[in-house]
Write a protein that holds these residues in place. Structure first.
Motif, short mmCIF file in Angstrom:
data_model
loop_
_atom_site.label_atom_id
_atom_site.label_comp_id
_atom_site.label_asym_id
_atom_site.label_seq_id
_atom_site.Cartn_x
_atom_site.Cartn_y
_atom_site.Cartn_z
N HIS A 278 0.88 -1.18 0.00
CA HIS A 278 0.00 0.00 0.00
C HIS A 278 0.91 1.22 0.00
O HIS A 278 1.70 1.42 0.93
N VAL A 279 0.81 2.02 -1.05
CA VAL A 279 1.76 3.11 -1.28
C VAL A 279 0.96 4.40 -1.46
O VAL A 279 0.59 4.76 -2.57
N PRO A 280 0.66 5.09 -0.37
CA PRO A 280 -0.18 6.29 -0.47
C PRO A 280 0.63 7.53 -0.84
O PRO A 280 1.85 7.56 -0.72
N LEU A 281 -0.08 8.54 -1.27
CA LEU A 281 0.51 9.85 -1.56
C LEU A 281 -0.25 10.90 -0.75
O LEU A 281 -1.46 11.04 -0.89
N VAL A 282 0.47 11.58 0.11
CA VAL A 282 -0.10 12.66 0.92
C VAL A 282 0.54 13.94 0.39
O VAL A 282 1.75 14.10 0.51
N ALA A 283 -0.26 14.85 -0.17
CA ALA A 283 0.37 15.90 -0.97
C ALA A 283 -0.31 17.26 -0.89
O ALA A 283 -1.51 17.37 -0.59
N THR A 284 0.48 18.28 -1.16
CA THR A 284 0.01 19.64 -1.43
C THR A 284 0.69 20.05 -2.74
O THR A 284 1.48 19.28 -3.29
N PRO A 285 0.44 21.28 -3.23
CA PRO A 285 1.17 21.68 -4.44
C PRO A 285 2.68 21.83 -4.21
O PRO A 285 3.43 21.97 -5.16
N TRP A 286 3.12 21.80 -2.95
CA TRP A 286 4.52 22.08 -2.63
C TRP A 286 5.19 21.00 -1.80
O TRP A 286 6.28 21.22 -1.30
N SER A 287 4.53 19.90 -1.60
CA SER A 287 5.12 18.86 -0.75
C SER A 287 4.42 17.55 -1.01
O SER A 287 3.27 17.53 -1.45
N TYR A 288 5.12 16.48 -0.75
CA TYR A 288 4.43 15.19 -0.69
C TYR A 288 5.23 14.20 0.12
O TYR A 288 6.42 14.42 0.39
N GLN A 289 4.55 13.15 0.49
CA GLN A 289 5.21 12.09 1.23
C GLN A 289 4.57 10.77 0.87
O GLN A 289 3.41 10.71 0.43
N THR A 290 5.32 9.72 1.06
CA THR A 290 4.79 8.39 0.88
C THR A 290 5.42 7.49 1.93
O THR A 290 6.39 7.86 2.59
N TYR A 291 4.83 6.32 2.10
CA TYR A 291 5.38 5.31 3.03
C TYR A 291 4.70 4.00 2.70
O TYR A 291 3.67 3.97 2.03
N ARG A 292 5.29 2.91 3.15
CA ARG A 292 4.59 1.65 2.98
C ARG A 292 3.53 1.57 4.05
O ARG A 292 3.83 1.48 5.25
N GLY A 293 2.29 1.62 3.64
CA GLY A 293 1.16 1.62 4.56
C GLY A 293 0.61 0.23 4.76
O GLY A 293 1.25 -0.76 4.42
N SER A 294 -0.57 0.18 5.30
CA SER A 294 -1.20 -1.13 5.57
C SER A 294 -2.69 -1.02 5.41
O SER A 294 -3.24 0.06 5.31
N VAL B 184 19.66 15.79 2.72
CA VAL B 184 19.13 14.45 2.96
C VAL B 184 19.19 14.13 4.44
O VAL B 184 20.26 14.19 5.06
N LEU B 185 18.03 13.85 5.02
CA LEU B 185 17.96 13.50 6.44
C LEU B 185 17.50 12.07 6.58
O LEU B 185 16.54 11.64 5.95
N THR B 284 13.37 7.18 5.34
CA THR B 284 13.74 5.93 5.99
C THR B 284 13.73 4.89 4.86
O THR B 284 13.43 5.22 3.72
N PRO B 285 14.03 3.60 5.17
CA PRO B 285 13.93 2.60 4.10
C PRO B 285 12.50 2.39 3.62
O PRO B 285 12.28 1.73 2.61
N TRP B 286 11.51 2.94 4.33
CA TRP B 286 10.12 2.65 4.01
C TRP B 286 9.26 3.89 3.82
O TRP B 286 8.04 3.79 3.75
N SER B 287 9.88 5.04 3.78
CA SER B 287 9.09 6.27 3.65
C SER B 287 9.99 7.40 3.20
O SER B 287 11.19 7.37 3.42
N TYR B 288 9.39 8.39 2.56
CA TYR B 288 10.13 9.63 2.35
C TYR B 288 9.17 10.77 2.11
O TYR B 288 8.00 10.55 1.81
N GLN B 289 9.70 11.96 2.25
CA GLN B 289 8.91 13.15 1.99
C GLN B 289 9.81 14.22 1.43
O GLN B 289 11.02 14.22 1.65
N THR B 290 9.20 15.12 0.72
CA THR B 290 9.92 16.28 0.24
C THR B 290 8.99 17.47 0.29
O THR B 290 7.76 17.32 0.48
N TYR B 291 9.55 18.65 0.17
CA TYR B 291 8.75 19.88 0.15
C TYR B 291 9.66 20.98 -0.37
O TYR B 291 10.89 20.84 -0.39
N ARG B 292 9.06 22.07 -0.82
CA ARG B 292 9.91 23.20 -1.18
C ARG B 292 10.33 23.89 0.10
O ARG B 292 9.49 24.48 0.80
#
Lengths: 294, 294, 294, 294
Positions: A278-294, B184-185, B284-292
């Motif tokens: 499960h690979v979600p996208l949590v986002a705004t126009p200026w940021s996003y994140q993902t993680y292995r979800g469940s 990179v953190l 982390t090995p299972w997640s990441y995020q970015t932003y401006r």
């Protein structure tokens, strides 16, 4: 289409063998052996009985079972002498439409394997993407004969499990399927992102990707069905691509040209074909994140 | 290499014109006009004086200034009759090594533009990636003559600003440079990720990317220098790629094969060539995020 | 206010001892010993020399050095017979304004410690918050005499390092300071969040917090100065509080009442008083994240 | 316990009125009116019929309906003359165990409201936390008579909807419940965080919180049941607290003392009592994030 386990438990032995004789390639004797152990409480118990029949057979018989398998993308495929299940499995992996270079590569690997081990290379192809299939092939060529015998038989049992699940309905099916799913959340509005075009691609090489599935997110920000389900997820690197810029434009946000985020790629590897990714996208126009979800 | 503003303020007019005559293409009269307004308190004031000289010139003179510019990737470039600054600028944009199809595309656009407006197409190429340059060209072909005159002159002033900053040192330089940087953190260890290979690519088309810069993160998780700096960041879509899997393996983490995250791509657009695009990766090995970031 | 190291290196021994005699409590002999090793290349070298003087002294002398320290919040503090540096240090830790219950608690701990080890309890109080100070006291009461001698001396050297840094200027200062800083990014706008009220609180107990610092973010989303700097960060649990709802209202966003996010608390522990704790907030009206940054 | 809608549709009118006479406080005539419109296809249709009965009644009757309601925490509550449903509702909001100061505060507000509008203050208390209840009371005191009549009646319909849902089973229930749920993901391991103690608190004031629910996450990182469900979520500020440090220690990670993250508070506001507030925690020992999920 599938046969209820209850029916298999009570039918004539000949019918049982006719129904399951193809689960092990060119080896209906496995089904015949297992028939005597009926009734089975679950599909898993049936699989275990068939596996037991193989594991208690003579060494000669077990070798013959392995030898009866077709090569991957090999002569049997080209000659039309491959069992129907194998034809379908190799086609699903794209092995029926390879470039000449790939055909030559497989021919060389098959020859080298046959030379070294005196057996065809056996792999449960439904569990591998193209790159993984080639790297597994190369890795196993480096193995020794005893290890390789065990590995090949384990693959035969995996192939049998998938075939059994496709043939038989009943309690306790074997775990032979995985999933890729996603979920898009818009944290500007605090709501699921609806109507986002999503595509899933297999990353075949540095420069080549192959489309696996397309979908559009629903009101809950999910796709109506998982992007992959009901089958093993081939071991491979994948890329999800989300048309995030289009979503934000539909929300009435003024984006620069090009926008900071437009098509967002999430690249991830699948190593467990029976796992849920499960690979979600949590986002705004200026940021996003993902993680292995469940 | 650069000339101090203080020297420009006191030198002979002929020397001043010799020094700055090329800031406006084939129009050393602009420098001569500006010379009379010395001394200048800042490079920005010098630029404003040159701009003022253009804006108070006759319409004929202003048109001639525009007409004196070379086409983008046009005949002057091929004939070797282009001013040296333009040669360097067009080369930096890759316009000196295009495919035949691209050359033909530019030739057609140049001809259409010259037909419609009677002027060469002028654009500050240092501010554009390949795709942006073509889309800007196509968009401006749709414009009307009056708007296009203003746009072309605005581009001439942008070109002049970059040239002035390269020639003159002193207080109050013009803002003509942007930046792309990263960080990179590693939130497994709570520390900056050191030794991570990072590359920056321009996304030229759906199937083509071009390497812009490579670097390795230092002990603070940053690259020793920004990935782009000291020049406008060409308007384009970019992709940062981080060798995250290698980093986690160096940390002693056991990763599956393929790992869930291996090479992580962050794709983002730059629309403001003079902006600072700080694009960090928190992973982390299972997640990441970015932003401006900032 | 501080004495340059170069001056200390060349002054009369008596002046040197007058200047540094208080670095080790009631033990100016440490400074006298160290004077003979001049000149020192750095403040760290000076500290090492003073430490060496202690470590090569007789056991009796070393014990007397420990015995010469005041109790924490003990009789010397109440009687006004404590050395001025200790007065300031204990006041900074709030030990001069405790409740009666706390005074009694310290009295009991001091008595138990003196009973068990025959020495006053010595701790570099500038490195501890109230809760940490009490838990360290309790933990050390469980220790054995030999370990406790080493621990007490290590604390004496830490106290001396802080005092030296306050007295002497020069190259190579000892690392005796940490930092707490923050950064607020608004990922709706893709810009630093300016004008956000931030407060830092020490979490003293489940129901009590104590204000440490207040600030407002600047145009870069940071506070003009770190929230804690120039001193050790006391070991403690802290809470940063951000007036995020007010920020979003200023941006013109319509928030519900109460908003999903209004005052956002980030709670984190500091275990390394000389560390840099950068604790950013990356937020929208519906999401936020933090991490230990750099 | 509940009455099937089908039964209500067919029973004697007297029984119908006996069953639903208390849905509108001291106004069984509403049920009697609605009885004539049977059968109802859904609970929502039944509610609409009762509402219609009120809205078509004479002004005098409607005023009497409002006047028949008890004050919040008022004399009827203390005298034991309040209808049973109101007793339960006010108790659920904690109005039966207030401090003397709070009793006085409510008495003053009730008196002021009665003075200004000649009616008791009516609010669907199940939709409000303590702070929200007081602020709503204060805000409505500022309103004008016509608006306040409409607002009071809307609250009466909300109260009736909750009572109907509690009394009647059948298709198409009214939407009168919300939810608070959570989910904890550990992005060091890439798995749901199991066994994490979670508590939910209402933030009553700057210094006071009240426990609402406790739970421990299951193998999927969720609590077996939502933390709030089956009722409106009172409008309030809440804090979720996660024992994250304990989780990481159970995973065998060595944490400093105090750990950077130990008990993590997520503070959020609920303004929509019938909404679903999914508030996940995605965390490592050095980072976390939350967002309003779905």
């Amino acid at each position: 289409m599938t046969i209820p386990l209850a029916d298999l438990n009570t039918m004539q032995e000949a019918d049982f063998v006719a129904a399951l004789g193809g689960v092990f390639e060119h080896a209906s004797w496995v089904a015949r052996e297992a028939a005597g152990a009926r009734p089975f409480a679950s599909v898993a118990a049936l699989h275990a009985a068939m596996r037991g029949a193989v594991e208690t057979a003579s060494d000669t018989t077990r070798l013959a079972l392995l030898a009866g398998h077709p090569e991957l993308a090999g002569r049997a495929a080209r000659d039309g002498t491959m069992a129907p299940d194998s034809v379908a499995e190799q086609a699903a992996a794209g092995l029926d439409r390879m470039s000449d270079a790939e055909v030559a590569r497989f021919a060389a690997l098959n020859a080298a394997y046959q030379d070294k081990f005196g057996l065809p290379f056996i792999l449960c192809v439904r569990r591998h993407g193209r790159a993984s299939l080639l790297s597994a092939f190369a890795a196993r060529l480096e193995s020794d004969a005893a290890t390789e015998r065990r590995t090949a038989e384990a693959e035969v049992f995996r192939i049998a499990a998938i075939r059994l699940n496709a043939l038989v309905s009943g309690d306790g099916p074997l775990r032979t399927t995985g999933r890729i799913s996603t979920h898009v959340l818009d944290t500007v509005s605090g709501r699921p992102a609806e109507g986002v075009a999503v595509s899933l691609h297999e990353v075949v090489s540095e420069t080549e990707t192959a489309l696996v599935a397309r979908a559009v997110t629903n009101a809950d920000g999910r796709t109506d069905a998982p992007l992959v389900a009901g089958r093993p997820v081939p071991i491979a690197v994948y890329e999800l691509r989300f048309a995030l810029g289009d979503h934000h434009r539909r929300q009435g946000l003024a984006l620069a040209e090009p926008p900071f985020l437009d098509v967002v790629p999430l690249r991830f590897g699948v190593s467990d074909p029976e796992g849920h990714y499960h690979v979600p996208l949590v986002a705004t126009p200026w940021s996003y994140q993902t993680y292995r979800g469940s």
